[in-house]
Scaffold this motif. Sequence first.
Motif, PDB file in Angstrom:
ATOM      1  N   LEU A 124       0.848  -1.189   0.000  1.00  0.00           N
ATOM      2  CA  LEU A 124       0.000   0.000   0.000  1.00  0.00           C
ATOM      3  C   LEU A 124       0.886   1.242   0.000  1.00  0.00           C
ATOM      4  N   LYS A 125       0.490   2.258  -0.797  1.00  0.00           N
ATOM      5  CA  LYS A 125       1.190   3.536  -0.806  1.00  0.00           C
ATOM      6  C   LYS A 125       0.178   4.668  -0.704  1.00  0.00           C
ATOM      7  N   ALA A 126       0.580   5.754  -0.003  1.00  0.00           N
ATOM      8  CA  ALA A 126      -0.284   6.927   0.118  1.00  0.00           C
ATOM      9  C   ALA A 126       0.587   8.166   0.233  1.00  0.00           C
ATOM     10  N   ASP A 127       0.124   9.276  -0.361  1.00  0.00           N
ATOM     11  CA  ASP A 127       0.872  10.525  -0.329  1.00  0.00           C
ATOM     12  C   ASP A 127      -0.112  11.692  -0.254  1.00  0.00           C
ATOM     13  N   TYR A 128       0.138  12.625   0.680  1.00  0.00           N
ATOM     14  CA  TYR A 128      -0.767  13.768   0.897  1.00  0.00           C
ATOM     15  C   TYR A 128       0.032  15.065   0.890  1.00  0.00           C
ATOM     16  N   TYR A 129      -0.561  16.128   0.286  1.00  0.00           N
ATOM     17  CA  TYR A 129       0.054  17.459   0.276  1.00  0.00           C
ATOM     18  C   TYR A 129      -0.977  18.515   0.639  1.00  0.00           C
ATOM     19  N   HIS A 130      -0.531  19.541   1.377  1.00  0.00           N
ATOM     20  CA  HIS A 130      -1.281  20.789   1.516  1.00  0.00           C
ATOM     21  C   HIS A 130      -0.310  21.907   1.164  1.00  0.00           C
ATOM     22  N   VAL A 131      -0.676  22.703   0.165  1.00  0.00           N
ATOM     23  CA  VAL A 131       0.238  23.721  -0.368  1.00  0.00           C
ATOM     24  C   VAL A 131      -0.511  25.030  -0.548  1.00  0.00           C
ATOM     25  N   LYS A 132       0.175  26.124  -0.250  1.00  0.00           N
ATOM     26  CA  LYS A 132      -0.379  27.463  -0.482  1.00  0.00           C
ATOM     27  C   LYS A 132       0.622  28.305  -1.265  1.00  0.00           C
ATOM     28  N   GLY A 133       0.152  28.875  -2.365  1.00  0.00           N
ATOM     29  CA  GLY A 133       0.946  29.846  -3.103  1.00  0.00           C
ATOM     30  C   GLY A 133       1.986  29.273  -4.032  1.00  0.00           C
ATOM     31  N   ASP A 134       1.925  27.975  -4.362  1.00  0.00           N
ATOM     32  CA  ASP A 134       2.933  27.381  -5.242  1.00  0.00           C
ATOM     33  C   ASP A 134       2.286  26.384  -6.186  1.00  0.00           C
ATOM     34  N   SER A 135       2.778  26.363  -7.424  1.00  0.00           N
ATOM     35  CA  SER A 135       2.312  25.378  -8.400  1.00  0.00           C
ATOM     36  C   SER A 135       3.478  24.648  -9.045  1.00  0.00           C
ATOM     37  N   SER A 136       4.686  24.808  -8.489  1.00  0.00           N
ATOM     38  CA  SER A 136       5.864  24.241  -9.131  1.00  0.00           C
ATOM     39  C   SER A 136       6.203  22.847  -8.631  1.00  0.00           C
ATOM     40  N   PHE A 137       5.841  22.505  -7.392  1.00  0.00           N
ATOM     41  CA  PHE A 137       6.264  21.236  -6.823  1.00  0.00           C
ATOM     42  C   PHE A 137       5.282  20.098  -7.099  1.00  0.00           C
ATOM     43  N   VAL A 138       4.005  20.291  -6.827  1.00  0.00           N
ATOM     44  CA  VAL A 138       3.003  19.250  -7.012  1.00  0.00           C
ATOM     45  C   VAL A 138       2.347  19.418  -8.374  1.00  0.00           C
ATOM     46  N   SER A 139       2.281  18.348  -9.132  1.00  0.00           N
ATOM     47  CA  SER A 139       1.796  18.409 -10.516  1.00  0.00           C
ATOM     48  C   SER A 139       0.306  18.751 -10.602  1.00  0.00           C
ATOM     49  N   PHE A 140      -0.079  19.437 -11.693  1.00  0.00           N
ATOM     50  CA  PHE A 140      -1.465  19.707 -12.101  1.00  0.00           C
ATOM     51  C   PHE A 140      -2.179  20.738 -11.225  1.00  0.00           C
ATOM     52  N   ALA A 141      -1.432  21.494 -10.404  1.00  0.00           N
ATOM     53  CA  ALA A 141      -2.051  22.516  -9.559  1.00  0.00           C
ATOM     54  C   ALA A 141      -2.399  23.752 -10.373  1.00  0.00           C
ATOM     55  N   ASN A 142      -3.403  24.539  -9.861  1.00  0.00           N
ATOM     56  CA  ASN A 142      -3.650  25.862 -10.420  1.00  0.00           C
ATOM     57  C   ASN A 142      -2.419  26.740 -10.189  1.00  0.00           C
ATOM     58  N   LYS A 143      -2.387  27.895 -10.875  1.00  0.00           N
ATOM     59  CA  LYS A 143      -1.283  28.825 -10.677  1.00  0.00           C
ATOM     60  C   LYS A 143      -1.162  29.175  -9.194  1.00  0.00           C
ATOM     61  N   GLY A 144       0.044  29.117  -8.687  1.00  0.00           N
ATOM     62  CA  GLY A 144       0.243  29.334  -7.253  1.00  0.00           C
ATOM     63  C   GLY A 144      -0.075  30.736  -6.797  1.00  0.00           C
ATOM     64  N   VAL A 145       0.183  31.705  -7.653  1.00  0.00           N
ATOM     65  CA  VAL A 145      -0.078  33.098  -7.312  1.00  0.00           C
ATOM     66  C   VAL A 145      -0.499  33.834  -8.581  1.00  0.00           C
ATOM     67  N   VAL A 146      -1.470  34.735  -8.444  1.00  0.00           N
ATOM     68  CA  VAL A 146      -1.920  35.548  -9.576  1.00  0.00           C
ATOM     69  C   VAL A 146      -1.867  37.015  -9.166  1.00  0.00           C
ATOM     70  N   VAL A 147      -1.908  37.906 -10.171  1.00  0.00           N
ATOM     71  CA  VAL A 147      -1.792  39.346  -9.943  1.00  0.00           C
ATOM     72  C   VAL A 147      -3.154  40.000 -10.170  1.00  0.00           C
ATOM     73  N   GLU A 148      -3.639  40.700  -9.166  1.00  0.00           N
ATOM     74  CA  GLU A 148      -4.900  41.420  -9.303  1.00  0.00           C
ATOM     75  C   GLU A 148      -4.704  42.679 -10.150  1.00  0.00           C
ATOM     76  N   ALA A 149      -5.811  43.321 -10.457  1.00  0.00           N
ATOM     77  CA  ALA A 149      -5.754  44.510 -11.305  1.00  0.00           C
ATOM     78  C   ALA A 149      -4.919  45.620 -10.671  1.00  0.00           C
ATOM     79  N   ASP A 150      -4.918  45.722  -9.350  1.00  0.00           N
ATOM     80  CA  ASP A 150      -4.140  46.771  -8.672  1.00  0.00           C
ATOM     81  C   ASP A 150      -2.687  46.370  -8.451  1.00  0.00           C
ATOM     82  N   GLY A 151      -2.280  45.173  -8.938  1.00  0.00           N
ATOM     83  CA  GLY A 151      -0.894  44.744  -8.818  1.00  0.00           C
ATOM     84  C   GLY A 151      -0.600  43.874  -7.613  1.00  0.00           C
ATOM     85  N   SER A 152      -1.533  43.733  -6.691  1.00  0.00           N
ATOM     86  CA  SER A 152      -1.298  42.902  -5.511  1.00  0.00           C
ATOM     87  C   SER A 152      -1.385  41.413  -5.878  1.00  0.00           C
TER      88      SER A 152
END
Length: 422
Positions: free
Chosen positions: A295-323
């Motif tokens: 048996l194998k199992a793997d769990y992740y909780h990630v905030k603000g990154d899309s580079s390490f775990v495959s198929f994630a949404n963009k880790g960070v986006v830019v709002e209209a005001d630049g934030s």
Amino acid sequence: MQRTLMMSMIALSMGGMSVAAQAQTQQQNEIEQLRQEVQALRSLVEQQKVQNAQTATAIANVQRTAATVPANPVLKTAKGAEFNLYGNVRLDASYKVDGGPIDWPYNQINNVALEGTAGNSDRLSSTLSATRLGLDFKTQAAEQEVKGKIEVDFLGGANFDNLRIRHAYVNYGNWLLGQTWSNFAVPDYMPETIDANAYVGGAVKRTPQVRYTAKFNPQTNLVLAAEDPKDKLVTDKVITQRLPAFTARLNHQFADNLNVSVRAMGHEKRINSEEEMAWGVGVGAKYDVVPGTTLKADYYHVKGDSSFVSFANKGVVVEADGSLVQNEFDSIMLGVTQKFSDKLHGTLGYGYMTFDKDQNYLDAPGSAATANKNLWQAWANVFYSPTKPLSFGLEYVYGERETFASKTGEDNRLNAVAIYNF
């Protein structure tokens, strides 16, 4: 009468002397025979000693000859480092009932066509781009052994058919310098797949890094690393970094059949003058239930990154005001592998990824229409190895993509692989 008696006594005396003489002669003959037998036995023993010595000499000569002619000749570089060449020739093929937009036989679950959109369906694709070639090196430096690896395949470039580096690193003692599997997103706890790109919940991330391993005991070690996350683009904005990603992984073997890994990472996301800290945690386990069943199992909780775990949404986006606004998600992958014989084994697996809803993230330019809410995939495969260098596999996978715009798409494929290892 006296004369007769005397003659009789003389006769008896002569008879006794004759018997005694005969007995003495017989005894001497027996002693001589015994002496001859002892001499013969002594000669036999001496002869045996000579034969034993000759045999021992012959065996020693054979052993010395065998030691000077190794079964596997050692290959060496011009600088004297020993090395061995390995790799495989790999053919991947996939028939897509429904699938991603790129015409190749690997996973694209995060981009499969949504309902009402023309997709890449009913299509056969194949490639040999996952064919690998590698070299393992080792040499002696002072009292420490130095090891190295270079491994490449052909899954690079825009068309996924250019030469690329998979691994290129040097090991010296507890230190590693170079590119290999990320210390945070390790593939050790992913159930086996035919798909070289893995499935939802998995990570096949390799990064340039400097790594140090501290071994507390044979069952426990701590691995620390500074890595380049290679997370460069967000829409039309460029992510810059002043520091590498810092990762830590604690591995522990609870028993001969149970291994667990706990991981953490953190690094800065910087766009123009705005910055946010990305972070994540993960835990993986491998458990041999009985011999042949794993048996194998793997769990992740990630905030603000899309580079390490495959198929994630963009880790960070830019709002209209630049934030900057960060994405946050949870993912899990689990499966069971059964060994049926030395030549046949198979795996059942499931992966799931869910993303937190942040309206500011969804309101950022270009995010709402494409951001995924949930992704999942289930697969079943079987591998058959008729002989040691050959392996053939067949796999069915089905998955779904759901966006925050309440649209769904399907991934429905049959995969096959043929591998010759050398």
